[in-house]
Design a protein around this motif. Structure first.
Motif, PDB file in Angstrom:
ATOM      1  N   ILE A 143      68.784  41.467  46.985  1.00 26.96           N
ATOM      2  CA  ILE A 143      69.926  42.290  46.578  1.00 26.96           C
ATOM      3  C   ILE A 143      69.712  43.731  47.030  1.00 26.96           C
ATOM      4  O   ILE A 143      70.623  44.380  47.559  1.00 26.96           O
ATOM      5  CB  ILE A 143      70.118  42.230  45.044  1.00 26.96           C
ATOM      6  CG1 ILE A 143      70.815  40.924  44.697  1.00 26.96           C
ATOM      7  CG2 ILE A 143      70.942  43.412  44.555  1.00 26.96           C
ATOM      8  CD1 ILE A 143      71.167  40.814  43.239  1.00 26.96           C
ATOM      9  N   CYS A 144      68.484  44.237  46.864  1.00 23.25           N
ATOM     10  CA  CYS A 144      68.204  45.621  47.250  1.00 23.25           C
ATOM     11  C   CYS A 144      68.433  45.834  48.742  1.00 23.25           C
ATOM     12  O   CYS A 144      69.094  46.781  49.164  1.00 23.25           O
ATOM     13  CB  CYS A 144      66.770  45.997  46.891  1.00 23.25           C
ATOM     14  SG  CYS A 144      66.497  46.031  45.119  1.00 23.25           S
ATOM     15  N   VAL A 145      67.876  44.910  49.548  1.00 25.43           N
ATOM     16  CA  VAL A 145      68.015  45.064  50.999  1.00 25.43           C
ATOM     17  C   VAL A 145      69.481  44.928  51.411  1.00 25.43           C
ATOM     18  O   VAL A 145      69.998  45.718  52.209  1.00 25.43           O
ATOM     19  CB  VAL A 145      67.134  44.027  51.732  1.00 25.43           C
ATOM     20  CG1 VAL A 145      67.354  44.126  53.235  1.00 25.43           C
ATOM     21  CG2 VAL A 145      65.666  44.264  51.402  1.00 25.43           C
ATOM     22  N   ILE A 146      70.152  43.939  50.821  1.00 22.48           N
ATOM     23  CA  ILE A 146      71.570  43.741  51.172  1.00 22.48           C
ATOM     24  C   ILE A 146      72.393  44.957  50.772  1.00 22.48           C
ATOM     25  O   ILE A 146      73.257  45.416  51.523  1.00 22.48           O
ATOM     26  CB  ILE A 146      72.118  42.460  50.501  1.00 22.48           C
ATOM     27  CG1 ILE A 146      71.476  41.231  51.162  1.00 22.48           C
ATOM     28  CG2 ILE A 146      73.631  42.386  50.633  1.00 22.48           C
ATOM     29  CD1 ILE A 146      71.734  39.942  50.409  1.00 22.48           C
ATOM     30  N   ALA A 174      80.658  56.752  49.835  1.00 26.38           N
ATOM     31  CA  ALA A 174      79.412  56.347  50.490  1.00 26.38           C
ATOM     32  C   ALA A 174      78.267  57.317  50.195  1.00 26.38           C
ATOM     33  O   ALA A 174      77.154  56.891  49.917  1.00 26.38           O
ATOM     34  CB  ALA A 174      79.639  56.233  51.995  1.00 26.38           C
ATOM     35  N   ILE A 175      78.547  58.617  50.230  1.00 30.27           N
ATOM     36  CA  ILE A 175      77.458  59.582  50.053  1.00 30.27           C
ATOM     37  C   ILE A 175      76.847  59.504  48.652  1.00 30.27           C
ATOM     38  O   ILE A 175      75.625  59.383  48.516  1.00 30.27           O
ATOM     39  CB  ILE A 175      77.943  61.006  50.397  1.00 30.27           C
ATOM     40  CG1 ILE A 175      78.212  61.084  51.903  1.00 30.27           C
ATOM     41  CG2 ILE A 175      76.882  62.038  50.013  1.00 30.27           C
ATOM     42  CD1 ILE A 175      78.813  62.375  52.364  1.00 30.27           C
ATOM     43  N   PRO A 176      77.664  59.533  47.568  1.00 31.78           N
ATOM     44  CA  PRO A 176      77.054  59.381  46.234  1.00 31.78           C
ATOM     45  C   PRO A 176      76.328  58.049  46.080  1.00 31.78           C
ATOM     46  O   PRO A 176      75.248  57.995  45.473  1.00 31.78           O
ATOM     47  CB  PRO A 176      78.241  59.447  45.281  1.00 31.78           C
ATOM     48  CG  PRO A 176      79.335  60.087  46.039  1.00 31.78           C
ATOM     49  CD  PRO A 176      79.115  59.773  47.473  1.00 31.78           C
ATOM     50  N   LEU A 177      76.893  56.983  46.668  1.00 29.45           N
ATOM     51  CA  LEU A 177      76.233  55.672  46.592  1.00 29.45           C
ATOM     52  C   LEU A 177      74.849  55.721  47.213  1.00 29.45           C
ATOM     53  O   LEU A 177      73.874  55.244  46.646  1.00 29.45           O
ATOM     54  CB  LEU A 177      77.069  54.626  47.326  1.00 29.45           C
ATOM     55  CG  LEU A 177      77.978  53.735  46.489  1.00 29.45           C
ATOM     56  CD1 LEU A 177      78.651  52.703  47.370  1.00 29.45           C
ATOM     57  CD2 LEU A 177      77.197  53.067  45.389  1.00 29.45           C
ATOM     58  N   PHE A 178      74.771  56.336  48.382  1.00 26.05           N
ATOM     59  CA  PHE A 178      73.493  56.485  49.061  1.00 26.05           C
ATOM     60  C   PHE A 178      72.473  57.145  48.147  1.00 26.05           C
ATOM     61  O   PHE A 178      71.328  56.722  48.046  1.00 26.05           O
ATOM     62  CB  PHE A 178      73.655  57.351  50.325  1.00 26.05           C
ATOM     63  CG  PHE A 178      73.737  56.555  51.588  1.00 26.05           C
ATOM     64  CD1 PHE A 178      72.722  55.695  51.926  1.00 26.05           C
ATOM     65  CD2 PHE A 178      74.816  56.673  52.443  1.00 26.05           C
ATOM     66  CE1 PHE A 178      72.784  54.960  53.090  1.00 26.05           C
ATOM     67  CE2 PHE A 178      74.899  55.944  53.605  1.00 26.05           C
ATOM     68  CZ  PHE A 178      73.876  55.086  53.931  1.00 26.05           C
ATOM     69  N   LEU A 179      72.927  58.224  47.491  1.00 26.75           N
ATOM     70  CA  LEU A 179      71.980  59.023  46.715  1.00 26.75           C
ATOM     71  C   LEU A 179      71.449  58.294  45.485  1.00 26.75           C
ATOM     72  O   LEU A 179      70.340  58.557  45.043  1.00 26.75           O
ATOM     73  CB  LEU A 179      72.630  60.350  46.315  1.00 26.75           C
ATOM     74  CG  LEU A 179      72.887  61.281  47.506  1.00 26.75           C
ATOM     75  CD1 LEU A 179      73.617  62.534  47.075  1.00 26.75           C
ATOM     76  CD2 LEU A 179      71.582  61.654  48.192  1.00 26.75           C
ATOM     77  N   VAL A 180      72.251  57.357  44.913  1.00 31.86           N
ATOM     78  CA  VAL A 180      71.742  56.653  43.735  1.00 31.86           C
ATOM     79  C   VAL A 180      70.992  55.376  44.108  1.00 31.86           C
ATOM     80  O   VAL A 180      70.262  54.827  43.291  1.00 31.86           O
ATOM     81  CB  VAL A 180      72.870  56.307  42.727  1.00 31.86           C
ATOM     82  CG1 VAL A 180      73.511  57.575  42.198  1.00 31.86           C
ATOM     83  CG2 VAL A 180      73.892  55.388  43.337  1.00 31.86           C
ATOM     84  N   LEU A 181      71.142  54.939  45.366  1.00 32.32           N
ATOM     85  CA  LEU A 181      70.527  53.668  45.768  1.00 32.32           C
ATOM     86  C   LEU A 181      69.034  53.553  45.419  1.00 32.32           C
ATOM     87  O   LEU A 181      68.635  52.568  44.786  1.00 32.32           O
ATOM     88  CB  LEU A 181      70.703  53.459  47.278  1.00 32.32           C
ATOM     89  CG  LEU A 181      71.854  52.572  47.758  1.00 32.32           C
ATOM     90  CD1 LEU A 181      71.740  52.357  49.256  1.00 32.32           C
ATOM     91  CD2 LEU A 181      71.891  51.239  47.033  1.00 32.32           C
ATOM     92  N   PRO A 182      68.207  54.539  45.792  1.00 35.94           N
ATOM     93  CA  PRO A 182      66.765  54.373  45.526  1.00 35.94           C
ATOM     94  C   PRO A 182      66.472  54.115  44.051  1.00 35.94           C
ATOM     95  O   PRO A 182      65.584  53.313  43.717  1.00 35.94           O
ATOM     96  CB  PRO A 182      66.178  55.718  45.958  1.00 35.94           C
ATOM     97  CG  PRO A 182      67.156  56.293  46.890  1.00 35.94           C
ATOM     98  CD  PRO A 182      68.500  55.783  46.476  1.00 35.94           C
ATOM     99  N   PHE A 183      67.228  54.774  43.182  1.00 34.05           N
ATOM    100  CA  PHE A 183      66.962  54.631  41.745  1.00 34.05           C
ATOM    101  C   PHE A 183      67.441  53.276  41.237  1.00 34.05           C
ATOM    102  O   PHE A 183      66.816  52.659  40.376  1.00 34.05           O
ATOM    103  CB  PHE A 183      67.602  55.800  40.996  1.00 34.05           C
ATOM    104  CG  PHE A 183      67.122  57.128  41.531  1.00 34.05           C
ATOM    105  CD1 PHE A 183      65.874  57.612  41.172  1.00 34.05           C
ATOM    106  CD2 PHE A 183      67.870  57.840  42.449  1.00 34.05           C
ATOM    107  CE1 PHE A 183      65.388  58.799  41.694  1.00 34.05           C
ATOM    108  CE2 PHE A 183      67.399  59.039  42.980  1.00 34.05           C
ATOM    109  CZ  PHE A 183      66.162  59.519  42.591  1.00 34.05           C
ATOM    110  N   ILE A 184      68.559  52.806  41.815  1.00 28.16           N
ATOM    111  CA  ILE A 184      69.018  51.454  41.481  1.00 28.16           C
ATOM    112  C   ILE A 184      67.965  50.423  41.896  1.00 28.16           C
ATOM    113  O   ILE A 184      67.643  49.495  41.155  1.00 28.16           O
ATOM    114  CB  ILE A 184      70.366  51.158  42.175  1.00 28.16           C
ATOM    115  CG1 ILE A 184      71.448  52.074  41.619  1.00 28.16           C
ATOM    116  CG2 ILE A 184      70.751  49.697  42.011  1.00 28.16           C
ATOM    117  CD1 ILE A 184      72.801  51.881  42.259  1.00 28.16           C
TER     118      ILE A 184
END
Lengths: 258, 368
Positions: free
Chosen positions: B103-106, B127-137
């Motif tokens: 799920i993380c990679v996808i 897209a930009i806010p999504l990118f920024l929260v991705l690592p924490f998710i």
């Protein structure tokens, strides 16, 4: 006219002083670019500044919206003194529009976005209203059909007209033109000058224009200023300026450009 | 007097000697004696090497089976990579929970895809806010404690997925941070400038291996007593800072390439410092710097293999573990490292593609 140090906007009536420059001096390092400049501009006045290159004319008008900083003297624009305070600088820049020699449109934004950027982010207008205003001004400069293109797709003359419209969208009290036609092909100079003449006629806009277009100076200017070596050498009505130059320096200059 | 009318001549098609495959070959492969010789030698080289390569890779290679015994002949023993595939990709991550890594990679690829396909307005807002929260998710999903899933300690995270996620998580945070550093370096405030210069020069000047050792050994000394920051998080911080040092210099080059007139136009409209830098300068800077940003990112991605030195089970460590496994002793290192190299090459090449597509997207004009 009262002057306070606050950046509060005052309503200045037509004919009152809108720009007051007193004893302005500026140095680039040790080089003295502006020497004791004194200039008063009334609201609604149209002024043309000319002179040889390196005479300080661009530097002087760039001081008016603080693209350049001067070291001595004082400057009051629209009742607000130009001091280091960010509030004053922002307040002055909101009232002063500027058109550059190289247009300086933002290449990554469409024409419409170029025009609405300031109104949306600086004046906090809703997007629809900003776009309506933008389209109005694009019609004024006769290129509404280019709204969705990018600056790189337009000719130089069109780009410069967009740049003028971009400044007008901010509804400034004063417009500064820094050699607006110098970078244009000969065939495109007229379309830009026409827009500027129209602006002068209809709006009663306060205009300061650095240009070598003497025909424009004769038809539009209330006053023509001649600068050389960082000084204002002569200022006069266009009629007197061109027909009876007082100094030999201006006479020489005129004989060389006409 | 009658005016003569000016009619522009119509354009004619180019002659056949200027276009077409024959013309292309004549111009590019056989234009001179030296060029012809190069072409011949190169073709001869390809002819001599390709059959042998294909033979080793495919014809004589062993694909079937599950143990070393299945490998016979001279070809590659792909049974090895097949048997160790899960280890190579996921490390020792708990067996039944691999879907969380997937799920993380996808999600990473989904957001990248969205960022290149969405229209501009949504791109910036979504897209930009999504990118920024991705690592924490990712951390929350992989750890699992907060979601009520089985808790998987970072000791078990690993494999190629870790390389990919680590690199992505680092660049995502390093991107805004390095832009700030680059801005600070150009700032007129002496304090901000000094701090940024020191940070940039330190993290660019110290070898990344030394930084990793500092991260795993020294950094804990700076944390307050009793706090125990996970090793992986510490390495993440090191990668972010290392990346930021490089990227800040990439951005600095971009700043210098933007004409002064852009700043002046933004000032004259009355934009504030941050509006000017985020709305006018940043988009143009990214466009100019894109090839260098990508080069830096590829470097960082490949540097994640250094994590093996401080005992994190990224793909090289797991490959080595597999090669020294008692059931698989006996020279499968070629297969193992070729497999790793291929994986990295595929990823880096895809990144080139993505970067090209972003460049085209940002391309509006070369003219000012």
């Amino acid at each position: 006219m009262t002057i306070n140090n606050q950046a509060t906007k005052q309503k200045i009536e037509k004919g009152e002083n809108i720009i007051v420059i007193e004893d302005m001096n500026k140095w680039y390092g040790n080089f003295h670019v502006l020497k004791d400049i004194n200039l008063t501009v009334k609201k609604g006045e149209r002024i043309v500044v000319c002179g040889p290159s390196g005479s300080g004319k661009s530097t002087m008008i760039r001081c008016i919206n603080r693209l350049e900083v001067f070291q001595q003297g004082s400057l009051i624009v629209n009742g607000v003194p130009m001091i280091d305070d960010v509030k004053n600088i922002e307040s002055i820049r909101r009232e002063v529009g500027m058109v550059f020699q190289h247009f300086n449109l933002f290449p990554h934004l469409t024409i419409l976005e170029n025009l609405t950027l300031g109104p949306i982010w600086v004046q906090k207008k809703p997007k629809e209203e900003a776009e309506a205003t933008a389209m109005k001004y694009l019609e004024r400069v006769k290129i509404p059909d280019q709204a969705l293109k990018f600056p790189g797709q337009l000719s130089g003359g069109q780009q410069q007209r967009v740049a003028i419209a971009r400044s007008l969208c901010m509804a400034p009290e004063i417009m500064l033109f820094d050699e607006p036609t110098s970078a244009l092909d000969p065939e495109m100079i007229k379309e830009v000058l026409d827009v500027m003449i129209e602006l002068a006629d209809e709006e009663g806009m306060t205009m300061i224009c650095v240009t070598h277009e003497m025909g424009f100076a004769k038809t539009v200017a209330d006053r023509v200023i001649f600068m050389d070596g960082g000084e204002i050498v002569e200022e006069n009505t266009p009629h007197e300026f061109f027909d009876k130059p007082e100094t030999d320096r201006l006479q020489l200059f005129l004989s060389q450009i006409i | 007097m009658n005016m003569k009318e000016f009619i522009a001549k119509p354009a004619k098609p180019a002659p056949s000697s200027a276009v077409g495959p024959v013309a292309w070959m004549r111009e590019n492969l056989f234009s001179s004696i030296l060029n012809t010789a190069c072409t011949v030698v190169f073709v001869a080289f390809l002819v001599s090497i390709i059959p042998a390569l294909f033979d080793w890779f495919f014809w004589s290679a062993n694909f079937a089976g599950a143990t070393q015994a299945a490998c016979v002949g001279d070809g590659a023993c792909w049974v090895f990579t097949k048997a160790w595939f899960q280890q190579l990709m996921y490390g020792s991550y708990t067996d039944g929970e691999l879907w969380r890594v997937n799920i993380c990679v996808i999600s990473l690829f989904a957001v990248i895809y969205a960022a290149t396909k969405l229209p501009k307005d949504y791109r910036n807002k979504i897209a930009i806010p999504l990118f920024l929260v991705l690592p924490f998710i990712w951390i929350i999903i992989l750890n699992g404690k907060l979601l009520g899933l089985e808790h998987v300690s970072t000791d078990y995270w690993g494999g190629f997925a870790l390389n990919v996620l680590m690199a992505a998580a680092s660049i995502i945070v390093a991107f805004p941070l390095s832009f700030l550093w680059a801005l600070g370096r150009r700032s007129e405030m002496p304090f901000a400038r000094t701090v940024c210069v020191i940070l940039i020069e330190f993290f660019r000047g110290v070898p990344v291996l030394a930084l990793f050792f500092m991260g795993s050994v020294m950094l804990p000394l700076f944390f307050p007593e009793g706090t125990n920051v996970d090793k992986l998080i510490r390495v993440w911080i090191v990668l972010i800072l290392f990346m930021s040092g490089y990227m800040a210099e990439v951005f600095r080059g971009g700043f210098q390439a933007i004409p002064q007139g852009q700043y002046e136009a933004a000032d004259s409209i009355g934009l504030s410092y941050w509006q000017k830098n985020l709305l006018i300068i940043l988009p143009q800077n990214i466009k100019i710097s894109m090839p260098n940003i990508l080069a830096t990112f590829i470097m960082l991605f490949k540097n994640t293999t250094f994590l093996l030195i401080i005992g994190i089970f990224e793909i090289l460590s797991t490959t080595q573990a597999a090669l020294t496994n008692s059931n698989w002793l006996g020279g499968h290192s070629t297969e193992g490292y070729v497999f790793v190299a291929l994986l990295f090459w595929i990823c880096c090449f895809s990144m080139s593609m993505i970067s090209n597509s972003i460049e085209r997207k940002l391309e509006t004009s070369h003219r000012n």
